[in-house]
Design a protein around this motif. Structure first.
Motif, short mmCIF file in Angstrom:
data_model
loop_
_atom_site.label_atom_id
_atom_site.label_comp_id
_atom_site.label_asym_id
_atom_site.label_seq_id
_atom_site.Cartn_x
_atom_site.Cartn_y
_atom_site.Cartn_z
N HIS A 16 0.80 -1.12 0.13
CA HIS A 16 -0.01 0.17 -0.20
C HIS A 16 0.87 1.28 0.06
O HIS A 16 0.33 2.52 -0.73
N ASN A 19 1.62 1.65 -3.79
CA ASN A 19 0.61 2.14 -4.19
C ASN A 19 0.40 3.58 -4.07
O ASN A 19 0.06 4.37 -5.05
N ARG A 20 0.67 4.18 -2.79
CA ARG A 20 0.51 5.71 -2.55
C ARG A 20 1.65 6.51 -3.40
O ARG A 20 1.30 7.40 -3.79
N VAL A 24 1.02 9.34 -6.20
CA VAL A 24 1.73 10.45 -5.89
C VAL A 24 2.44 11.07 -7.32
O VAL A 24 2.35 12.09 -7.79
N LEU A 70 -4.96 2.22 -1.46
CA LEU A 70 -3.89 3.17 -0.73
C LEU A 70 -3.38 2.81 0.61
O LEU A 70 -2.21 3.26 0.89
N PHE A 71 -4.24 2.49 1.42
CA PHE A 71 -3.81 2.32 2.74
C PHE A 71 -4.00 1.07 3.58
O PHE A 71 -3.37 0.70 4.59
N ILE A 82 -2.89 12.08 1.76
CA ILE A 82 -1.49 12.25 1.29
C ILE A 82 -1.09 13.71 0.81
O ILE A 82 -2.05 14.19 0.09
N SER A 89 1.98 10.70 4.09
CA SER A 89 0.65 10.04 4.27
C SER A 89 0.33 10.26 5.84
O SER A 89 1.20 9.82 6.93
N VAL A 119 2.48 4.68 7.75
CA VAL A 119 2.31 6.00 7.40
C VAL A 119 3.05 6.76 8.16
O VAL A 119 3.88 6.51 9.27
N LEU A 180 -6.62 7.95 -10.23
CA LEU A 180 -6.36 6.85 -9.18
C LEU A 180 -6.96 5.53 -9.81
O LEU A 180 -6.54 4.39 -9.83
#
Length: 515
Positions: A16, A19-20, A24, A70-71, A82, A89, A119, A180
């Motif tokens: 994840h 993924n973030r 970004v 994402l998380f 984010i 994040s 995070v 996304l």
């Protein structure tokens, strides 16, 4: 991702974080191309628990898919932000009351969420306004990019985040969703490993269903066998969608198994069974369909229809690679099914003419497949500006895109005998000439066959992530008690028996076709 023979694989939470980072990167490229400042926060609201109507019964929670992507947060009531400028994040957890610790378990400290979900910061959800304003790095009123856009599979819109104090921020509800959705289309190795695991356990569960299927059982008993296996042996508490356990005439209905058709028919000798069920593991889906004779032995008619679908399935798999158009794959499947129905005497005439009249949609009204990931029908099928086809069959396609490496997509040809589609086509002067109506009458109560595999598009072809017996002789061997994969002795025994059996019904005389 480590796996163990004593349980399901461990979850690599860096999935994840990656993924973030991917989001970004793509989002900053979009801002630069649009000459927009590199400031603001991407903000998503996770799913919340919902009680059943006015009762206090709360069905088992499953996280909203974009938030899960994402998380990876499994708990309800969270928000996630984010920082576009630096990529850090923040998670916002609900502030739980002391009663929670009495009824639902220990209240975890914020530090535990920071460590588990990798995070930069964790705060309480009633602190969103204060925290985001204090961490904003741009000029003027802080900017939030919220998730709002159309899911082209469901025709529903995602819900943008809401919280007390949001009026203190500028909000953009158009930029985030398309970006996304698009990055969810191409899967990472960590994602593919989860999808493969979900498909492995689903495949094994389908085999157990085949082996335990007996005349006189109820459809829901087959569903129970599948559900027990994926949870008992796979740690999969959720399914990707409502289980379809259709036998006999019910197998002609594409999404049988809903509340009004609840998998409750009694299995009868001579039935074909269509099982479409998929486990979900750590949010990632499988989608597997197989068809088999309830009594363990294919009749000539069942073998004819089944092999028509299998031929289509295999033709698509052998053709898939980057650059191939998905409409062409749908038409390839249709053509193979029509060719088999002609060879079996059910249809007569030129297959090319049938294709021009879109006759394939009469027997396969759904699309050849769909993207799969955190949802069985994953988003990204129709990016903004892409138009959906309007022709019969093609209009049901969930995407018309060209294949790309790292896509995960299902291949699910089917052949169904449904009067709602058959009767108008048999009465239409443009298509009635193609039917051997005497042969069609024999199949009016047949139902249907569907074969579905989950496929990973590779650099020069594809990888089938579904592991099931597919040949008729393989299915008969497994239903007779053979272990899968088959050993050499079993292969020799059943394959030689199958080769002496006809795979198609006798062709009808060309001069005796009723129109």
């Amino acid at each position: 991702m480590a796996s163990s023979s004593h349980g399901p694989p461990e979850i690599a939470m860096e999935l994840h974080a990656l993924n973030r980072a991917k989001l970004v990167h793509s989002f900053r490229q979009y801002l630069k191309a649009s000459s927009l400042p590199l400031f603001g926060f991407i903000l998503l609201q996770g799913g919340g628990e919902q009680s059943r109507y006015c009762s206090d019964h709360v069905p088992l929670f499953r996280q909203e898919s974009y938030f899960a992507y994402l998380f990876g947060v499994r708990e309800p009531g969270f928000y996630g932000a984010i920082d576009v400028s630096i990529g850090k994040s923040v998670l916002f957890a609900p502030r739980l009351t002391e009663d929670y610790a009495i009824w639902s378990g220990k209240i975890k400290p914020l530090s535990s969420f920071k460590e588990r979900y990798m995070v930069s910061l964790v705060c309480y959800s009633d602190e969103i306004t204060e925290v985001l304003k204090s961490h904003y790095r741009g000029p003027g009123k802080p900017l939030l990019y919220l998730l709002h856009g159309l899911n082209t599979d469901s025709n529903k819109f995602s819900t943008p985040a809401k919280f007390e104090g949001i009026e203190a921020f500028q909000t953009d509800m158009t930029s985030l969703h398309p970006i996304l959705s698009e990055i969810r289309v191409l899967k990472s190795e960590l994602e593919i490993s989860l999808i493969k695991y979900a498909n492995d356990i689903s495949s094994a569960a389908h085999i157990e269903v085949m082996q335990k299927s007996k005349v006189g059982m109820k459809e829901y008993q087959l569903e129970m066998i599948f559900l027990h296996h994926i949870y008992m042996h796979g740690g999969c508490r959720h399914c990707s969608y409502t289980c379809i356990c259709a036998t006999g005439e019910n197998s002609a209905f594409i999404h049988y198994g809903h509340a009004a058709a609840p998998n409750d028919r009694t299995l009868e000798d001579g039935d074909i069974a269509l099982m479409d069920m998929g486990a979900e593991y750590h949010f990632y889906a499988s989608d597997v369909a197989c068809s088999f004779p309830v009594n363990g032995k294919f009749t000539d008619d069942q073998r004819l229809v089944y092999n028509a679908v299998l031929k289509a399935h295999n033709a698509v798999l052998s053709t898939m690679k980057p650059g191939v158009n998905w409409i062409d794959m749908h038409k390839l499947a249709e053509k193979n099914i029509l060719e088999s129905l002609v060879a079996g005497g059910i249809l007569v005439g030129e297959v090319d003419s049938m294709m021009e009249e879109r006759l394939g949609a009469v027997f396969m009204p759904h699309g050849i497949g769909h993207f799969l990931g955190l949802d069985a029908h994953d988003p990204g099928g129709y990016p903004k500006g892409t138009e959906r086809p309007t022709e019969p069959g093609l209009k049901a396609l969930r995407t018309t895109r060209e294949l790309k490496e790292c896509m995960v997509i299902t291949v699910q040809p089917g052949c169904y005998f449904n009067d709602v589609l058959l009767m108008p086509a048999m009465e239409n002067p443009n298509t009635s000439k193609f039917f051997n109506q005497e042969a069609i009458e024999r199949f009016r109560k047949f139902g249907g066959v569907r074969i579905e595999s989950v496929v990973h598009v590779t650099s020069n072809g594809c990888e089938n992530l579904t592991d099931l017996p597919r040949e008729t002789w393989e299915i008969e061997a497994v239903m007779a008690g053979a272990s899968w994969p088959l050993d050499s002795e079993t292969i020799q025994k059943y394959k030689s028996t199958s080769s002496s059996s006809s795979s198609v019904a006798p062709e009808a005389p060309a001069t005796e076709v009723s129109t």
